[in-house]
Each structure stands twice: as C-alpha cells, then as structure tokens.
Design an enzyme around this catalytic site. Structure first.
Site, PDB file in Angstrom:
ATOM      1  N   GLY A  69       2.991   2.152  10.729  1.00 40.65           N
ATOM      2  CA  GLY A  69       3.960   3.233  10.572  1.00 40.65           C
ATOM      3  C   GLY A  69       4.765   3.546  11.820  1.00 40.65           C
ATOM      4  O   GLY A  69       5.473   4.549  11.867  1.00 40.65           O
ATOM      5  N   LYS A  90       0.033   4.266  -0.149  1.00 48.05           N
ATOM      6  CA  LYS A  90      -0.596   5.427   0.495  1.00 48.05           C
ATOM      7  C   LYS A  90      -0.388   6.664  -0.384  1.00 48.05           C
ATOM      8  O   LYS A  90      -0.357   6.544  -1.601  1.00 48.05           O
ATOM      9  CB  LYS A  90      -0.061   5.602   1.924  1.00 48.05           C
ATOM     10  CG  LYS A  90      -0.146   4.284   2.723  1.00 48.05           C
ATOM     11  CD  LYS A  90       0.109   4.451   4.173  1.00 48.05           C
ATOM     12  CE  LYS A  90      -0.058   3.097   4.868  1.00 48.05           C
ATOM     13  NZ  LYS A  90       0.105   3.190   6.316  1.00 48.05           N
ATOM     14  N   GLU A  93      -6.566   4.635   8.217  1.00 47.91           N
ATOM     15  CA  GLU A  93      -6.345   6.054   7.886  1.00 47.91           C
ATOM     16  C   GLU A  93      -7.588   6.656   7.235  1.00 47.91           C
ATOM     17  O   GLU A  93      -7.890   7.831   7.421  1.00 47.91           O
ATOM     18  CB  GLU A  93      -5.094   6.184   6.996  1.00 47.91           C
ATOM     19  CG  GLU A  93      -3.831   5.936   7.816  1.00 47.91           C
ATOM     20  CD  GLU A  93      -2.647   5.397   7.044  1.00 47.91           C
ATOM     21  OE1 GLU A  93      -2.650   5.460   5.793  1.00 47.91           O
ATOM     22  OE2 GLU A  93      -1.709   4.898   7.695  1.00 47.91           O
ATOM     23  N   GLU A 103      -5.004  -5.000  10.841  1.00 51.25           N
ATOM     24  CA  GLU A 103      -3.965  -3.995  11.009  1.00 51.25           C
ATOM     25  C   GLU A 103      -4.197  -3.232  12.322  1.00 51.25           C
ATOM     26  O   GLU A 103      -5.014  -2.302  12.358  1.00 51.25           O
ATOM     27  CB  GLU A 103      -3.988  -2.994   9.854  1.00 51.25           C
ATOM     28  CG  GLU A 103      -3.751  -3.620   8.497  1.00 51.25           C
ATOM     29  CD  GLU A 103      -3.210  -2.594   7.517  1.00 51.25           C
ATOM     30  OE1 GLU A 103      -2.120  -2.849   6.977  1.00 51.25           O
ATOM     31  OE2 GLU A 103      -3.850  -1.558   7.307  1.00 51.25           O
ATOM     32  N   SER A 123       3.721  -2.259  10.195  1.00 50.41           N
ATOM     33  CA  SER A 123       5.180  -2.330  10.383  1.00 50.41           C
ATOM     34  C   SER A 123       5.780  -3.677   9.968  1.00 50.41           C
ATOM     35  O   SER A 123       6.731  -4.145  10.605  1.00 50.41           O
ATOM     36  CB  SER A 123       5.563  -1.980  11.824  1.00 50.41           C
ATOM     37  OG  SER A 123       5.241  -0.621  12.104  1.00 50.41           O
ATOM     38  N   HIS A 145      -9.345   1.105   5.381  1.00 52.73           N
ATOM     39  CA  HIS A 145      -8.045   1.293   6.028  1.00 52.73           C
ATOM     40  C   HIS A 145      -8.225   2.251   7.212  1.00 52.73           C
ATOM     41  O   HIS A 145      -9.024   3.179   7.143  1.00 52.73           O
ATOM     42  CB  HIS A 145      -7.033   1.848   5.028  1.00 52.73           C
ATOM     43  CG  HIS A 145      -5.642   1.843   5.560  1.00 52.73           C
ATOM     44  ND1 HIS A 145      -5.194   2.783   6.468  1.00 52.73           N
ATOM     45  CD2 HIS A 145      -4.608   0.989   5.365  1.00 52.73           C
ATOM     46  CE1 HIS A 145      -3.937   2.510   6.787  1.00 52.73           C
ATOM     47  NE2 HIS A 145      -3.560   1.421   6.137  1.00 52.73           N
ATOM     48  N   ASN A 150       0.865  -1.183   0.000  1.00 58.90           N
ATOM     49  CA  ASN A 150       0.000   0.000   0.000  1.00 58.90           C
ATOM     50  C   ASN A 150       0.899   1.230   0.000  1.00 58.90           C
ATOM     51  O   ASN A 150       1.519   1.537   1.015  1.00 58.90           O
ATOM     52  CB  ASN A 150      -0.883  -0.058   1.257  1.00 58.90           C
ATOM     53  CG  ASN A 150      -1.693   1.202   1.472  1.00 58.90           C
ATOM     54  OD1 ASN A 150      -1.786   2.055   0.585  1.00 58.90           O
ATOM     55  ND2 ASN A 150      -2.282   1.323   2.650  1.00 58.90           N
TER      56      ASN A 150
HETATM   57  P1  PGA Z   1       3.131   0.218   7.533  1.00 55.64           P
HETATM   58  O1  PGA Z   1       1.624   0.409   7.000  1.00 55.64           O
HETATM   59  O2  PGA Z   1       3.661  -1.050   6.930  1.00 55.64           O
HETATM   60  O3  PGA Z   1       3.873   1.442   7.038  1.00 55.64           O
HETATM   61  O4  PGA Z   1       3.073   0.144   9.019  1.00 55.64           O
HETATM   62  C1  PGA Z   1       0.758  -0.690   6.880  1.00 55.64           C
HETATM   63  C2  PGA Z   1      -0.573  -0.241   6.355  1.00 55.64           C
HETATM   64  O5  PGA Z   1      -1.087   0.792   6.795  1.00 55.64           O
HETATM   65  O6  PGA Z   1      -1.144  -0.903   5.475  1.00 55.64           O
END
Ligand code: PGA
Length: 257
Positions: A179, A17, A105, A173, A218, A103, A15
């Site tokens: 992140g 983003k 976010e 997640e 992560s 997601h 992803n």
């Molecule tokens: P990350 O994000 O690997 O940067 O922690 C995962 C995600 O939000 O899909």
C-alpha cells in the site's frame, strides 16, 4: 518470462481487503468476462478475494469462466462460539477454492502468530481449500539485515508439514511495500524468492520445488512485467490495484508474450 521453475503455472490473485459493496461486483464481472474471453488463452490462473460479505454473491455471479475465489482469512476451527469469525468450511461452501492466511495486516492488527497462521492453513487443508500463506519483513527488519532470517522463520513456523504444491501458495509480501507504492528491486525480490525456493525444496522436496511463490506489495500495471519476470516469482498478490478490473487485468496481461 524467465523462471527458475519453468512448468509452474502462475497465479495473479487480487485481495480486496476491507473494500467492496455490491456495486463492486461489476468489477469482478469484468474480470470474469476478460478471463473467460480475450485472456482465456493466457497460461495464468486468476483469483479474487473479496470481503466475506461479498464472497457468495461474487462466486454466484462470476463463476464458470476460470476466475476463482478466496477468503481473506479463516478461523482454525470448523464451527463454534467465535463471534465475528468465518471458518474455512464456510468459505468453501460460499464457493471459495482458497483462503489467504497470515497476511501482515492480520498478523499486525490481530496479533496473529506463526502458530495461529499455521493452524489456519491446516484448517484450509481440512476444508479442501488452498492456503495462500503470507510472509514478509518489516522495514526495520530489512534495515537490520534480517529479511532472510525473518522469512525463513515465518516459513518454518507458518507452513504446515502437510503442505504440497497443490494445497499451498506462498506470498512474499514485504510489509513496507504494501500500500505504499514502494517495491523492492527485482534483485531483492530474486534474493528472497530464491531463498524461499531453496528452503521449501529442502523441506518438501518436489512439492517445494513446484509450489507457487507470489510477490505482493504495490504491484501495479506499470511494474508488473518487471516483477513477474523475476526468477521464482510465479505470480502476484495484488491489493489496491485489484479493485479496478482494468488495473487487475493489465497486471494479468503481464503474462502476454
Ligand atoms: P497492495 O497490497 O498491492 O495494495 O500493496 C498487497 C497486499 O497486501 O496483498
């Protein structure tokens, strides 16, 4: 690797983003080349979800080698007066085979409720796309011991009745792991994925038993092997580490025996 459900083919999804300009296509091309070349024999599917602006260019430049592509979000309607939104049908025409919905976010930044996420997943099915439906608890919910209840509620309310193992992927997640460099212990991942599997199997029977369950938050080259070996983890949803082909491919290589 050990898995509660042996025959599920894993998926490693990246992803991007809100990252990536045209120069980033070189990374996608490197992924395509590896997936079509040295890694072609691995029993794992791979997918990249670039920003909408790059999707058409990426699917044009990188198709034909086994790598597949997804949108990061879609509107629930097929078309209409929704400035700034993209429909599942548009993603499909741009070459996507899947779309990420729900997601954390999106849930946080755009106040998306479970009902909204469910409508978006239904839009994905309508357009012939796989819905990658994200669930996961915040740190406050984990500390309060509410993780399993939160995830169960999100599954119950975000996953449509029409979900099948073919049209749906679930991504667990934990919000606090995204992140941050923090990850749950393998035992904690096993507990949540086991609960998700039981829940989906109860609701969808064989389809729930065979649905792919990704872990996200992560995932990096140095922890991928451990996380991907956890029971009922059928792949990863990778954010930051998917931006560089070498890191993403190192995660895919966790499936090398
Ligand atoms: P990350 O994000 O690997 O940067 O922690 C995962 C995600 O939000 O899909």
């Amino acid at each position: 690797m050990t898995s509660g459900v042996g025959k599920i083919r894993p998926l490693v999804a990246g992803n991007w983003k809100m990252n990536g300009l045209k120069a980033g296509l070189r990374e996608a091309e490197a992924v395509r080349d590896a997936v079509a070349g040295p890694l072609a024999g691995l029993a794992v599917d791979t997918l990249l979800a670039p920003p909408a602006t790059l999707l058409m260019a990426m699917t044009t430049a990188c198709s034909g080698g086994g790598l597949t592509f997804a949108g990061q979000d879609c509107h629930s309607n097929a078309s209409g007066a929704h400035t700034g939104d993209v429909s599942a049908e548009m993603l499909k025409e741009a070459g996507a085979t899947a779309v990420i919905v729900g997601h954390s976010e999106r849930r946080a930044d755009h106040a998306e409720t479970d009902a909204v996420v469910r409508a978006k997943a239904e839009a994905a099915y309508r357009a012939g796309l796989i819905a990658i439906i994200c669930v996961g608890e915040t740190i406050g919910e984990r500390k309060a011991g509410e993780t399993l209840a939160v995830v169960a509620r999100q599954l119950a309310q975000s996953v449509p009745e029409a979900a099948t193992a073919a049209n749906t992927v679930i991504a667990y997640e934990p919000v606090w792991a995204i992140g941050t460099g923090l990850t749950p212990s393998p035992g904690d991942v096993a507990e949540v994925h086991g609960a998700i599997r039981r829940d989906l199997t109860e609701r969808f029977g064989a389809n729930g038993h065979e649905m792919r369950l990704l872990y996200g938050g992560s995932v990096k080259p140095d922890n991928a092997k451990v996380l991907l070996a956890v029971d009922n983890v059928n792949g990863a949803l990778v954010g930051g580490a998917s931006l560089k082909a070498s890191d993403f491919l190192a995660i895919v290589r966790a499936y090398e025996s």
